[in-house]
Design an enzyme around this catalytic site. Structure first.
Site, PDB file in Angstrom:
ATOM      1  CB  VAL A  14       1.137  10.370  -3.966  1.00 11.22           C
ATOM      2  CG1 VAL A  14       1.154  10.346  -2.441  1.00 11.22           C
ATOM      3  CG2 VAL A  14       1.400   8.971  -4.513  1.00 11.22           C
ATOM      4  CB  ALA A  33      -4.131  15.771  14.331  1.00  6.46           C
ATOM      5  CB  ALA A  43       5.133  23.764  -4.881  1.00  9.82           C
ATOM      6  CE  LYS A 103       9.222   4.030  -4.975  1.00  8.37           C
ATOM      7  NZ  LYS A 103       7.877   4.418  -5.463  1.00  8.37           N
ATOM      8  CD  GLU A 127       4.091   3.388   7.649  1.00 13.17           C
ATOM      9  OE1 GLU A 127       4.299   2.389   6.918  1.00 13.17           O
ATOM     10  OE2 GLU A 127       4.386   3.430   8.849  1.00 13.17           O
ATOM     11  CB  ILE A 134       0.916  -1.934   3.936  1.00  7.39           C
ATOM     12  CG1 ILE A 134       0.133  -2.551   2.770  1.00  7.39           C
ATOM     13  CG2 ILE A 134       1.046  -2.942   5.071  1.00  7.39           C
ATOM     14  CD1 ILE A 134       0.849  -3.715   2.103  1.00  7.39           C
ATOM     15  CG  ASP A 199       9.613   0.522  -6.549  1.00 12.30           C
ATOM     16  OD1 ASP A 199       9.487   1.736  -6.315  1.00 12.30           O
ATOM     17  OD2 ASP A 199       8.834  -0.347  -6.096  1.00 12.30           O
ATOM     18  CE  LYS A 203       8.074   0.584  -3.174  1.00  9.87           C
ATOM     19  NZ  LYS A 203       7.027  -0.085  -3.986  1.00  9.87           N
ATOM     20  N   GLY A 300      -1.224   3.604  -5.393  1.00  6.41           N
ATOM     21  CA  GLY A 300      -2.533   4.181  -5.675  1.00  6.41           C
ATOM     22  C   GLY A 300      -2.721   5.513  -4.984  1.00  6.41           C
TER      23      GLY A 300
END
Length: 434
Positions: A14, A33, A43, A103, A127, A134, A199, A203, A300
């Site tokens: 990620v 923005a 890091a 999460k 988010e 999503i 998991d 969420k 992903g």
């Protein structure tokens, strides 16, 4: 205006995706923005030569990012509970906004983190913590803010959905598909968090808090995995017009909040029943908007990075606004969170699929029906598979009407003690999601 300087902690899947998208779409992101966003420090534990980090300060110490006076926003993408919590609290203490995709961190430590953020007047955005690419948190927190949310239900773990899809479409066993999921990188070497529902419960805890205005209470979420499901259960569900999905359900009732993750039968013609492979979907039912479905990639590199950067853009937009008028972390003002209780699973109500291995003797079905009837459990349909008789046993499949779970538990105990029943009774909840 001067660009906002961010520090990325963790350059894995990620983190790498976030860095790449920030570099590739820098101009477009700045237009949205209102000012530029510059990655000033990263890091990471080991060098990542695949990323062009020339001119960017690199460190192996994440806390250096949290205390760097040049950094405005810390992006936490390491995962885990302990170090991530310490990092986020240190960043907040130093007056920095935080964006995270973690999460587990939010579900378990979110109440503490949000309280500290409010005290310091900073934002913690998350988010990407639910359903990858999503934007469902923003949809519930802002897009559906006029609604009283009745329930939220979702396929929010791609690994479990992939396994169940392969079992249904190709007739494969759970164990067989799990090995492939690990080889493809969908499941970890230790797949417990995915296949046991932990998991998804992380969420769901977050979604429930935002939907109903309650504190985060992960410890009260009922969690049941998919490891006991067989190809036979998947096929029987199909024959009855249902699909089995590993579903997270949060429902508001007069007695309290249902917060549960478990295998679920969903009518095959429902949209959410046709979400396959590693994809995610979340349905939200509000009193004004009715039911809405949010579908997309649940994980992903770049789908999750999309949500991370959307949060980053929101934080940059809000940096010049009055802290008291920002969107609350959990959608409701902190002093307005409800003490509505989380119901134990025994008090939750659902319809049920029961698979019973019974002796092919006269009277067994009548005994089964009597046990259910005595406990106020009405049978919707029965299916017997005599052609699958083995060792004098035939599978008996029952669908019940909605009933409180405690009654089903009592009935199952009585059924398993019945002389004509062999082995444990398999139970799967049924949701129509109207």
């Amino acid at each position: 205006m001067n660009p906002v300087k961010v520090g990325i902690c963790g350059l894995g899947t990620v983190g790498g995706g976030t860095f790449n998208v920030l570099q590739r779409n820098a101009e477009e992101i700045a237009r949205r923005a209102g000012r530029g966003i510059e990655v000033a420090q990263i890091a990471m534990r080991t060098p990542k030569p695949q990323f062009q980090t020339t001119g960017i300060a690199i460190t192996t110490d994440v806390f250096e990012v949290a205390t760097n006076p040049e950094i405005d926003i810390v992006i936490e993408l390491m995962g885990g509970y302990t170090v991530a919590r310490e990092l986020v609290l240190k960043a907040i203490e130093n007056g920095k906004h935080v964006v995270t995709a973690n999460k587990a961190l939010i579900a378990v430590h979110g109440n503490e983190i949000f309280a500290k953020a409010r005290e310091k007047g900073v934002i913690v955005a998350f988010e990407a913590a639910v359903a990858g690419g999503i934007p469902v948190i923003k949809a519930i927190r802002e897009g559906l803010s006029a609604n009283r949310i009745n329930w939220v239900a979702g396929i929010i773990n791609g690994t479990g959905n992939f396994i169940l899809t392969e079992m249904r479409e190709k007739g494969r066993t759970f164990e067989d598909v799990l090995v492939e999921a690990q080889a493809l990188g969908y499941a970890e070497a230790d797949p417990t968090f995915d296949v046991e529902g932990i998991d998804a419960a992380h969420k769901l805890t977050i979604l429930a808090s935002i939907a109903f205005g309650i504190p985060l209470q992960f410890d009260k979420a009922y969690t049941e995995g998919i490891t006991k499901l067989t190809t036979a259960d998947v096929n029987y569900a199909e024959a009855l017009g249902y699909r089995i999905k590993h579903l997270g359900v949060a429902r508001s009732t007069a007695a309290g909040i249902e917060l549960r993750v478990h295998p679920t039968l969903i009518p095959a013609d429902r949209l959410i029943a046709n979400v396959n492979g590693v994809m995610n979907a979340v349905m939200v039912n509000g009193d004004a908007a009715g039911s809405t479905l949010f579908y997309g990639a649940g994980a992903g590199m770049e789908p999750t990075a999309s949500s991370v950067i959307a949060d980053l853009v929101d934080v940059v937009r809000a940096m010049t606004s009055d802290p008291e008028n920002r969107v609350p972390h959990l959608a409701f003002q902190p002093d307005s969170l409800s003490a509505h209780p989380i119901l134990p699973i025994e008090a939750c109500e659902s319809a049920y699929y029961l698979r019973i291995q019974a002796k092919d003797h006269p009277g067994v079905l009548a005994q089964v029906a009597s046990i259910l009837s005595e406990r106020g459990i009405n049978i919707e349909s029965i299916m017997q598979k005599e052609v699958e008789e083995q060792d004098g046993l035939v599978p008996m499949i029952l669908l019940t009407h909605r009933v409180v779970e405690q009654r089903i538990n009592d009935a199952i105990a009585a059924l398993e003690a019945l002389a004509g029943v062999n082995g444990p009774v398999v139970r799967i909840r049924v949701e129509h999601l109207n």
